[in-house]
Structure formats: C-alpha cells, structure tokens
Design a protein around this motif. Structure first.
Motif, PDB file in Angstrom:
ATOM      1  N   THR A 152       0.807  -1.262  -0.087  1.00 43.05           N
ATOM      2  CA  THR A 152      -0.187   0.002  -0.008  1.00 43.05           C
ATOM      3  C   THR A 152       0.937   1.347   0.025  1.00 43.05           C
ATOM      4  O   THR A 152       1.848   1.446   0.799  1.00 43.05           O
ATOM      5  CB  THR A 152      -0.895   0.138   1.297  1.00 43.05           C
ATOM      6  OG1 THR A 152      -1.779  -1.057   1.071  1.00 43.05           O
ATOM      7  CG2 THR A 152      -1.838   1.361   1.150  1.00 43.05           C
TER       8      THR A 152
ATOM      9  N   SER B 243       1.016   5.709  -0.399  1.00 46.29           N
ATOM     10  CA  SER B 243       0.293   6.993  -0.193  1.00 46.29           C
ATOM     11  C   SER B 243       0.362   7.573  -1.509  1.00 46.29           C
ATOM     12  O   SER B 243       1.316   7.390  -2.367  1.00 46.29           O
ATOM     13  CB  SER B 243       0.942   8.022   0.718  1.00 46.29           C
ATOM     14  OG  SER B 243       2.117   8.444   0.291  1.00 46.29           O
TER      15      SER B 243
ATOM     16  N   GLU C  83      -2.097   4.707   8.907  1.00 47.24           N
ATOM     17  CA  GLU C  83      -3.266   5.083   8.415  1.00 47.24           C
ATOM     18  C   GLU C  83      -2.991   4.606   6.913  1.00 47.24           C
ATOM     19  O   GLU C  83      -4.049   4.759   6.260  1.00 47.24           O
ATOM     20  CB  GLU C  83      -3.001   6.514   8.282  1.00 47.24           C
ATOM     21  CG  GLU C  83      -3.376   7.236   9.626  1.00 47.24           C
ATOM     22  CD  GLU C  83      -3.326   8.808   9.424  1.00 47.24           C
ATOM     23  OE1 GLU C  83      -3.861   9.489   8.469  1.00 47.24           O
ATOM     24  OE2 GLU C  83      -2.736   9.594  10.352  1.00 47.24           O
TER      25      GLU C  83
ATOM     26  N   HIS D 123      -2.945   1.385   6.207  1.00 50.70           N
ATOM     27  CA  HIS D 123      -3.719   0.280   6.086  1.00 50.70           C
ATOM     28  C   HIS D 123      -5.062   0.149   6.539  1.00 50.70           C
ATOM     29  O   HIS D 123      -5.538  -0.647   7.021  1.00 50.70           O
ATOM     30  CB  HIS D 123      -2.835  -0.820   7.091  1.00 50.70           C
ATOM     31  CG  HIS D 123      -1.588  -0.878   6.244  1.00 50.70           C
ATOM     32  ND1 HIS D 123      -0.392  -0.566   6.960  1.00 50.70           N
ATOM     33  CD2 HIS D 123      -1.236  -1.134   5.231  1.00 50.70           C
ATOM     34  CE1 HIS D 123       0.688  -0.724   6.124  1.00 50.70           C
ATOM     35  NE2 HIS D 123       0.104  -1.155   5.072  1.00 50.70           N
ATOM     36  N   GLN D 124      -5.653   1.580   6.843  1.00 47.16           N
ATOM     37  CA  GLN D 124      -6.975   1.748   7.282  1.00 47.16           C
ATOM     38  C   GLN D 124      -8.118   1.177   6.428  1.00 47.16           C
ATOM     39  O   GLN D 124      -8.781   0.458   6.968  1.00 47.16           O
ATOM     40  CB  GLN D 124      -7.144   3.248   7.506  1.00 47.16           C
ATOM     41  CG  GLN D 124      -6.449   4.141   8.732  1.00 47.16           C
ATOM     42  CD  GLN D 124      -6.618   3.274  10.080  1.00 47.16           C
ATOM     43  OE1 GLN D 124      -7.896   2.774  10.515  1.00 47.16           O
ATOM     44  NE2 GLN D 124      -5.795   3.176  10.719  1.00 47.16           N
ATOM     45  N   TRP D 125      -7.722   0.894   5.178  1.00 50.46           N
ATOM     46  CA  TRP D 125      -8.744   0.477   4.272  1.00 50.46           C
ATOM     47  C   TRP D 125      -8.862  -1.044   4.349  1.00 50.46           C
ATOM     48  O   TRP D 125     -10.001  -1.534   3.990  1.00 50.46           O
ATOM     49  CB  TRP D 125      -8.294   0.922   2.915  1.00 50.46           C
ATOM     50  CG  TRP D 125      -7.208   0.276   2.361  1.00 50.46           C
ATOM     51  CD1 TRP D 125      -5.811   0.583   2.665  1.00 50.46           C
ATOM     52  CD2 TRP D 125      -7.165  -0.988   1.438  1.00 50.46           C
ATOM     53  NE1 TRP D 125      -4.986  -0.175   2.060  1.00 50.46           N
ATOM     54  CE2 TRP D 125      -5.437  -1.176   1.251  1.00 50.46           C
ATOM     55  CE3 TRP D 125      -7.863  -1.679   0.956  1.00 50.46           C
ATOM     56  CZ2 TRP D 125      -5.063  -2.038   0.514  1.00 50.46           C
ATOM     57  CZ3 TRP D 125      -7.474  -2.655  -0.098  1.00 50.46           C
ATOM     58  CH2 TRP D 125      -6.003  -2.940   0.038  1.00 50.46           C
ATOM     59  N   LEU D 126      -7.801  -1.572   4.873  1.00 55.32           N
ATOM     60  CA  LEU D 126      -7.814  -3.211   5.045  1.00 55.32           C
ATOM     61  C   LEU D 126      -8.573  -3.729   6.443  1.00 55.32           C
ATOM     62  O   LEU D 126      -9.069  -4.667   6.255  1.00 55.32           O
ATOM     63  CB  LEU D 126      -6.300  -3.633   5.053  1.00 55.32           C
ATOM     64  CG  LEU D 126      -5.412  -3.780   3.817  1.00 55.32           C
ATOM     65  CD1 LEU D 126      -4.206  -4.025   4.458  1.00 55.32           C
ATOM     66  CD2 LEU D 126      -6.023  -5.152   3.220  1.00 55.32           C
TER      67      LEU D 126
ATOM     68  N   LEU E  60     -11.915  -5.512   6.493  1.00 55.09           N
ATOM     69  CA  LEU E  60     -12.270  -6.182   5.433  1.00 55.09           C
ATOM     70  C   LEU E  60     -12.470  -7.425   6.189  1.00 55.09           C
ATOM     71  O   LEU E  60     -11.419  -8.018   6.769  1.00 55.09           O
ATOM     72  CB  LEU E  60     -11.342  -6.263   4.275  1.00 55.09           C
ATOM     73  CG  LEU E  60     -11.440  -5.022   3.373  1.00 55.09           C
ATOM     74  CD1 LEU E  60     -10.182  -5.311   2.550  1.00 55.09           C
ATOM     75  CD2 LEU E  60     -12.635  -4.957   2.739  1.00 55.09           C
TER      76      LEU E  60
ATOM     77  N   ASN F  79     -16.399  -5.601   0.323  1.00 60.24           N
ATOM     78  CA  ASN F  79     -16.798  -4.496  -0.439  1.00 60.24           C
ATOM     79  C   ASN F  79     -15.681  -4.463  -1.855  1.00 60.24           C
ATOM     80  O   ASN F  79     -15.324  -5.662  -1.882  1.00 60.24           O
ATOM     81  CB  ASN F  79     -16.414  -3.315   0.332  1.00 60.24           C
ATOM     82  CG  ASN F  79     -15.114  -3.097   0.846  1.00 60.24           C
ATOM     83  OD1 ASN F  79     -14.111  -3.700   0.136  1.00 60.24           O
ATOM     84  ND2 ASN F  79     -14.816  -2.385   1.763  1.00 60.24           N
TER      85      ASN F  79
ATOM     86  N   SER G  62     -12.904  -3.769  -2.391  1.00 61.98           N
ATOM     87  CA  SER G  62     -11.561  -4.324  -2.109  1.00 61.98           C
ATOM     88  C   SER G  62     -11.458  -5.635  -1.834  1.00 61.98           C
ATOM     89  O   SER G  62     -10.423  -6.164  -1.851  1.00 61.98           O
ATOM     90  CB  SER G  62     -11.104  -3.391  -0.925  1.00 61.98           C
ATOM     91  OG  SER G  62     -11.062  -2.034  -1.171  1.00 61.98           O
TER      92      SER G  62
ATOM     93  N   ALA H 269      -1.673  -0.768  -4.098  1.00 61.83           N
ATOM     94  CA  ALA H 269      -2.883   0.005  -3.562  1.00 61.83           C
ATOM     95  C   ALA H 269      -2.691   1.332  -3.299  1.00 61.83           C
ATOM     96  O   ALA H 269      -1.579   1.506  -2.420  1.00 61.83           O
ATOM     97  CB  ALA H 269      -3.469  -0.756  -2.402  1.00 61.83           C
TER      98      ALA H 269
ATOM     99  N   VAL I 202      -3.502   4.907  -1.579  1.00 61.36           N
ATOM    100  CA  VAL I 202      -4.638   5.209  -0.861  1.00 61.36           C
ATOM    101  C   VAL I 202      -4.600   6.925  -0.870  1.00 61.36           C
ATOM    102  O   VAL I 202      -3.572   7.374  -0.943  1.00 61.36           O
ATOM    103  CB  VAL I 202      -4.561   4.825   0.610  1.00 61.36           C
ATOM    104  CG1 VAL I 202      -4.617   3.167   0.783  1.00 61.36           C
ATOM    105  CG2 VAL I 202      -2.980   5.300   1.415  1.00 61.36           C
TER     106      VAL I 202
END
Length: 204
Positions: free
Chosen positions: A17, A19, A41, A43-46, A49, A64, A66, A178, A180
């Motif tokens: 991931t 930035s 921050e 890895h917040q999207w992970l 899940l 979702n 991802s 990824a 972000v």
C-alpha cells in the motif's frame, strides 16, 4: 518474465500500500512506530475487510470492492520472503533466547516464510508457519522459497527494502500497488535505490 520451475510458472510477486505521494511508510520509523509517523493510516482501508480479518484469525468484517483484491494477494502463494525488520527482533546477532518476532504464536502466513538476515538462526516453527532464516542473500532466499512453494508463487511479505533489492535485481514478476488517498509528506519510498535497473512494466 518467468523462471523455469520444472514447467510450472512460479512468479515472484508482492503487494503493498502506497500513499498518494509515493510513500510505503511514514517518517521517523522506530521500534515503537515501525511504520513511521501516520504510517498506520496506510492500512486503514484493510482493517475492516472480512478477507483481511479472517487471515489474522478474526471474524466478521465487510465485503466491498476491495475484497477480491485482498483475496487475490494470497491466491496461489506457496511461500513468503521477508526482511529481518519485518520479522522483528532488532539488529545484530539473535542472542541466546531470540525473540519470536511481531507475529505471535499463530502468524497469518500458514506457509513457509524465508527471512533475510545477516545472522544465522535455527528455523522457528509456530502454529501453521515455519520461519527459515537465510544468510546468503536474496537469490538464495528466492531459490529456497521456490522449492518450498512447490510450483506455486512466492510473495515478498515486506518490507520496502527487500522489495527494492528484488526489483533492482530484476527478479520481480508482478506487483500489486494499492494507492490510498493519504499524503504522508515523507518516509520510505518503494521506488528508490534501484540503481539503473531498466525495469519494463506492463499493466495486467
């Protein structure tokens, strides 16, 4: 490019991931802050899940857009390579009763992991995962992990410096990045220290 593994197409791949401004860890990394300031921050999207939580022994979570991306990270992976920092335990010789790393008794890998280090150490067997310590460089680690993977792919688990070494050596077949929506302003860039490696890329 692919490497001959007795007819099977075993790829060396990694996912990471990054930035929006190109960093894979924040500034001022330390033992207390291994991903640097605000690096968590990334890895917040992970974390919410279900696919990620399941790999780390947790239940529930979201499905979702991802989800298929994250599920793909572990598909057809037979072994992992990681750096000493990613395993944990600081620098220098391992000492009498060496630390078992960041991963606890039940690491998420469930496959053999080959740790690049300058200091020899006996393999560490934990629940479902054995860590092997490789002292003779990235190509040896790749060869050993390919053997252990039995024709499946090998994934670089981190960190950025290990990915850079394999990129500079022209050994990486596939990477999934990824991006972000985060501006870190400093830290560790993935695409540095690559010398004059003429890396030809195509989007898949």
């Amino acid at each position: 490019k692919h490497h001959d593994t007795g007819g099977a197409m075993s790829k060396l791949r990694f996912h990471i991931t990054m930035s929006l401004d190109g960093f894979v860890a924040g500034p001022d990394q330390s033992e207390q802050d291994p991903l640097g300031k605000r690096g968590e921050e990334l890895h917040q999207w992970l974390l919410p899940l279900a696919a990620f939580r399941e790999a780390h022994g947790d239940e529930g979570g979201e499905v979702n857009a991802s989800t298929p991306v994250v599920e793909g990270w572990w598909e057809n992976v037979g072994a992992f390579v990681m750096g000493r920092n990613m395993f944990g335990g600081g620098r220098g010789p391992w000492g009498e009763s060496p630390w078992q790393g960041w991963w606890g008794d039940d690491p998420p890998f469930r496959r053999p992991v080959f740790v690049l280090t300058h200091h020899a150490r006996e393999p560490l067997e934990l629940q479902g995962t054995t860590f092997h310590f490789v002292t003779d460089g990235i190509e040896s680690a790749l060869e050993q992990s390919r053997d252990a993977a039995g024709g499946k792919d090998v994934s670089i688990a981190g960190g950025a410096d290990v990915a850079q070494q394999y990129l500079a050596a022209g050994l990486v077949d596939e990477m999934a990045i990824a991006i972000v929506p985060l501006w870190l302003g400093g830290g560790t860039r993935l695409f540095e220290n690559l010398g004059d490696a003429a890396i030809q890329l195509r989007q898949v």
